[in-house]
Design a protein around this motif. Structure first.
Motif, PDB file in Angstrom:
ATOM      1  N   ILE A  20       0.851  -1.197   0.000  1.00  8.73           N
ATOM      2  CA  ILE A  20       0.000   0.000   0.000  1.00  8.73           C
ATOM      3  C   ILE A  20       0.883   1.243   0.000  1.00  8.73           C
ATOM      4  CG2 ILE A  20      -1.635   1.363   1.376  1.00  8.73           C
ATOM      5  CD1 ILE A  20      -2.786  -1.424   2.295  1.00  8.73           C
ATOM      6  N   TRP A  21       1.907   1.245   0.858  1.00  7.80           N
ATOM      7  CA  TRP A  21       2.838   2.377   0.893  1.00  7.80           C
ATOM      8  C   TRP A  21       3.423   2.618  -0.496  1.00  7.80           C
ATOM      9  CZ3 TRP A  21       7.931   2.598  -0.530  1.00  7.80           C
ATOM     10  CH2 TRP A  21       8.573   3.819  -0.274  1.00  7.80           C
ATOM     11  N   SER A  22       3.919   1.560  -1.116  1.00 11.85           N
ATOM     12  CA  SER A  22       4.563   1.682  -2.420  1.00 11.85           C
ATOM     13  C   SER A  22       3.614   2.240  -3.477  1.00 11.85           C
ATOM     14  CB  SER A  22       5.090   0.309  -2.855  1.00 11.85           C
ATOM     15  OG  SER A  22       5.720   0.396  -4.100  1.00 11.85           O
ATOM     16  N   MET A  23       2.404   1.697  -3.550  1.00 10.16           N
ATOM     17  CA  MET A  23       1.427   2.176  -4.538  1.00 10.16           C
ATOM     18  C   MET A  23       1.039   3.630  -4.266  1.00 10.16           C
ATOM     19  SD  MET A  23      -1.112  -1.064  -5.219  1.00 10.16           S
ATOM     20  CE  MET A  23      -1.597  -1.201  -3.512  1.00 10.16           C
ATOM     21  N   SER A  24       0.843   3.961  -2.998  1.00 14.62           N
ATOM     22  CA  SER A  24       0.443   5.310  -2.622  1.00 14.62           C
ATOM     23  C   SER A  24       1.535   6.329  -2.956  1.00 14.62           C
ATOM     24  CB  SER A  24       0.106   5.355  -1.128  1.00 14.62           C
ATOM     25  OG  SER A  24      -0.253   6.648  -0.728  1.00 14.62           O
ATOM     26  N   VAL A  25       2.768   5.996  -2.619  1.00  9.59           N
ATOM     27  CA  VAL A  25       3.869   6.917  -2.887  1.00  9.59           C
ATOM     28  C   VAL A  25       4.068   7.092  -4.392  1.00  9.59           C
ATOM     29  CG1 VAL A  25       6.372   7.239  -2.662  1.00  9.59           C
ATOM     30  CG2 VAL A  25       5.001   6.572  -0.673  1.00  9.59           C
ATOM     31  N   ARG A  26       3.962   6.024  -5.142  1.00  6.98           N
ATOM     32  CA  ARG A  26       4.106   6.142  -6.600  1.00  6.98           C
ATOM     33  C   ARG A  26       3.007   7.040  -7.189  1.00  6.98           C
ATOM     34  NH1 ARG A  26       7.943   2.436  -8.415  1.00  6.98           N
ATOM     35  NH2 ARG A  26       8.295   0.693  -7.002  1.00  6.98           N
ATOM     36  N   ALA A  27       1.827   7.023  -6.577  1.00  8.61           N
ATOM     37  CA  ALA A  27       0.709   7.827  -7.082  1.00  8.61           C
ATOM     38  C   ALA A  27       0.773   9.286  -6.647  1.00  8.61           C
ATOM     39  CB  ALA A  27      -0.616   7.216  -6.618  1.00  8.61           C
ATOM     40  N   THR A  28       1.454   9.569  -5.529  1.00 11.71           N
ATOM     41  CA  THR A  28       1.383  10.921  -4.964  1.00 11.71           C
ATOM     42  C   THR A  28       2.725  11.641  -4.850  1.00 11.71           C
ATOM     43  OG1 THR A  28       1.574  10.054  -2.707  1.00 11.71           O
ATOM     44  CG2 THR A  28      -0.663  10.351  -3.600  1.00 11.71           C
ATOM     45  N   HIS A  29       3.825  10.920  -4.985  1.00  7.82           N
ATOM     46  CA  HIS A  29       5.144  11.511  -4.778  1.00  7.82           C
ATOM     47  C   HIS A  29       5.973  11.461  -6.060  1.00  7.82           C
ATOM     48  CE1 HIS A  29       3.858  10.812  -0.672  1.00  7.82           C
ATOM     49  NE2 HIS A  29       4.928  11.426  -0.191  1.00  7.82           N
ATOM     50  N   ASP A  30       5.416  11.989  -7.142  1.00  5.94           N
ATOM     51  CA  ASP A  30       6.114  11.923  -8.424  1.00  5.94           C
ATOM     52  C   ASP A  30       7.390  12.763  -8.447  1.00  5.94           C
ATOM     53  OD1 ASP A  30       4.799  14.345  -8.380  1.00  5.94           O
ATOM     54  OD2 ASP A  30       3.959  14.153 -10.385  1.00  5.94           O
ATOM     55  N   PHE A  31       7.615  13.541  -7.419  1.00  2.50           N
ATOM     56  CA  PHE A  31       8.805  14.369  -7.320  1.00  2.50           C
ATOM     57  C   PHE A  31      10.011  13.582  -6.803  1.00  2.50           C
ATOM     58  CE2 PHE A  31       6.060  14.813  -3.650  1.00  2.50           C
ATOM     59  CZ  PHE A  31       6.901  14.496  -2.597  1.00  2.50           C
ATOM     60  N   LEU A  32       9.803  12.397  -6.250  1.00  2.00           N
ATOM     61  CA  LEU A  32      10.915  11.598  -5.736  1.00  2.00           C
ATOM     62  C   LEU A  32      11.729  10.984  -6.876  1.00  2.00           C
ATOM     63  CD1 LEU A  32       9.370   9.456  -2.836  1.00  2.00           C
ATOM     64  CD2 LEU A  32      10.917  11.399  -2.620  1.00  2.00           C
ATOM     65  N   SER A  39      15.624   4.164  -1.519  1.00  2.00           N
ATOM     66  CA  SER A  39      16.236   4.397  -0.210  1.00  2.00           C
ATOM     67  C   SER A  39      15.172   4.473   0.887  1.00  2.00           C
ATOM     68  CB  SER A  39      17.061   5.680  -0.244  1.00  2.00           C
ATOM     69  OG  SER A  39      17.547   6.008   1.031  1.00  2.00           O
ATOM     70  N   ILE A  40      14.120   5.236   0.625  1.00  2.00           N
ATOM     71  CA  ILE A  40      13.033   5.372   1.604  1.00  2.00           C
ATOM     72  C   ILE A  40      12.343   4.025   1.801  1.00  2.00           C
ATOM     73  CG2 ILE A  40      10.819   6.477   2.070  1.00  2.00           C
ATOM     74  CD1 ILE A  40      11.963   8.907   0.412  1.00  2.00           C
ATOM     75  N   ALA A  41      12.127   3.297   0.710  1.00  2.00           N
ATOM     76  CA  ALA A  41      11.459   1.996   0.793  1.00  2.00           C
ATOM     77  C   ALA A  41      12.192   1.062   1.743  1.00  2.00           C
ATOM     78  CB  ALA A  41      11.350   1.366  -0.598  1.00  2.00           C
ATOM     79  N   GLY A  42      13.504   1.156   1.794  1.00  2.00           N
ATOM     80  CA  GLY A  42      14.278   0.304   2.684  1.00  2.00           C
ATOM     81  C   GLY A  42      14.012   0.546   4.155  1.00  2.00           C
ATOM     82  N   SER A  43      13.552   1.743   4.504  1.00  2.00           N
ATOM     83  CA  SER A  43      13.293   2.061   5.910  1.00  2.00           C
ATOM     84  C   SER A  43      11.836   1.840   6.313  1.00  2.00           C
ATOM     85  CB  SER A  43      13.701   3.504   6.204  1.00  2.00           C
ATOM     86  OG  SER A  43      12.891   4.405   5.473  1.00  2.00           O
ATOM     87  N   VAL A  44      10.954   1.623   5.342  1.00  2.00           N
ATOM     88  CA  VAL A  44       9.521   1.498   5.642  1.00  2.00           C
ATOM     89  C   VAL A  44       9.193   0.318   6.561  1.00  2.00           C
ATOM     90  CG1 VAL A  44       7.223   1.129   4.627  1.00  2.00           C
ATOM     91  CG2 VAL A  44       8.780   2.820   3.651  1.00  2.00           C
ATOM     92  N   ARG A 137      17.572  15.154   2.170  1.00  2.00           N
ATOM     93  CA  ARG A 137      17.268  15.138   0.729  1.00  2.00           C
ATOM     94  C   ARG A 137      16.523  16.424   0.360  1.00  2.00           C
ATOM     95  NH1 ARG A 137      16.175   9.152   1.918  1.00  2.00           N
ATOM     96  NH2 ARG A 137      14.344  10.029   2.922  1.00  2.00           N
ATOM     97  N   PRO A 138      16.579  16.825  -0.918  1.00  2.00           N
ATOM     98  CA  PRO A 138      16.028  18.116  -1.344  1.00  2.00           C
ATOM     99  C   PRO A 138      14.504  18.129  -1.506  1.00  2.00           C
ATOM    100  CG  PRO A 138      16.900  16.980  -3.240  1.00  2.00           C
ATOM    101  CD  PRO A 138      17.232  16.123  -2.034  1.00  2.00           C
TER     102      PRO A 138
END
Length: 148
Positions: A20-32, A39-44, A137-138
């Motif tokens: 769910i995290w992965s799908m949500s971030v891909r849909a809402t965090h296109d700036f990453l 890197s973030i996925a490794g800490s989830v 990170r920026p």
């Protein structure tokens, strides 16, 4: 929609929440960048296991659709399956976090304009801005609070 507080964080549930995290971030965090996403996925998984309060929305079939993590008065994470966005799931999780768990603070990526607008709709106000995320990170972070 059923919201449950999860205490037993078994591997199957953690795997579903990571998806769910992965799908949500891909849909809402296109700036990453891809590297930052990885890197973030490794800490989830560690964050999911360590957040003190974990709320999960279950579909009628018992499958998780969304989740929120709370630490004290801070909403540490909110992720909604893309197919459930705009259906009141996030609103229900945040409302419960505020009314039942005393949440008053949240941090959000400034570039995630939909999340910023959603939290403003839920009563949060921007109180400060940090130029980078907590890992340097920026990605500027907005600190938001509910003020009485």
């Amino acid at each position: 929609m059923k919201v449950v507080e999860v205490n037993n964080r078994d591997p199957n549930l953690m795997s579903s929440l990571f998806e769910i995290w992965s799908m949500s971030v891909r849909a809402t965090h296109d700036f990453l960048s891809r590297a930052d996403f990885e890197s973030i996925a490794g800490s989830v998984p560690g964050m999911l296991k360590s957040v003190p309060t974990l709320l999960v929305v279950l579909h009628r079939n018992g499958e998780p659709s969304s989740f929120a993590g709370i630490d004290g008065d801070s909403l540490e994470m909110l992720f909604v399956r893309p197919g459930d966005m705009g259906c009141g799931v996030g609103k229900r999780l945040v409302s419960d976090a505020i009314t039942k768990y005393g949440v008053r603070r949240v941090s959000v990526n400034e570039q995630n304009i939909y999340a910023v607008g959603f939290y403003e709709f839920m009563g949060f106000q921007i109180c400060s801005r940090q130029e980078t995320d907590d890992q340097g990170r920026p990605y500027p972070i907005l600190r938001m609070e509910i003020r009485e």
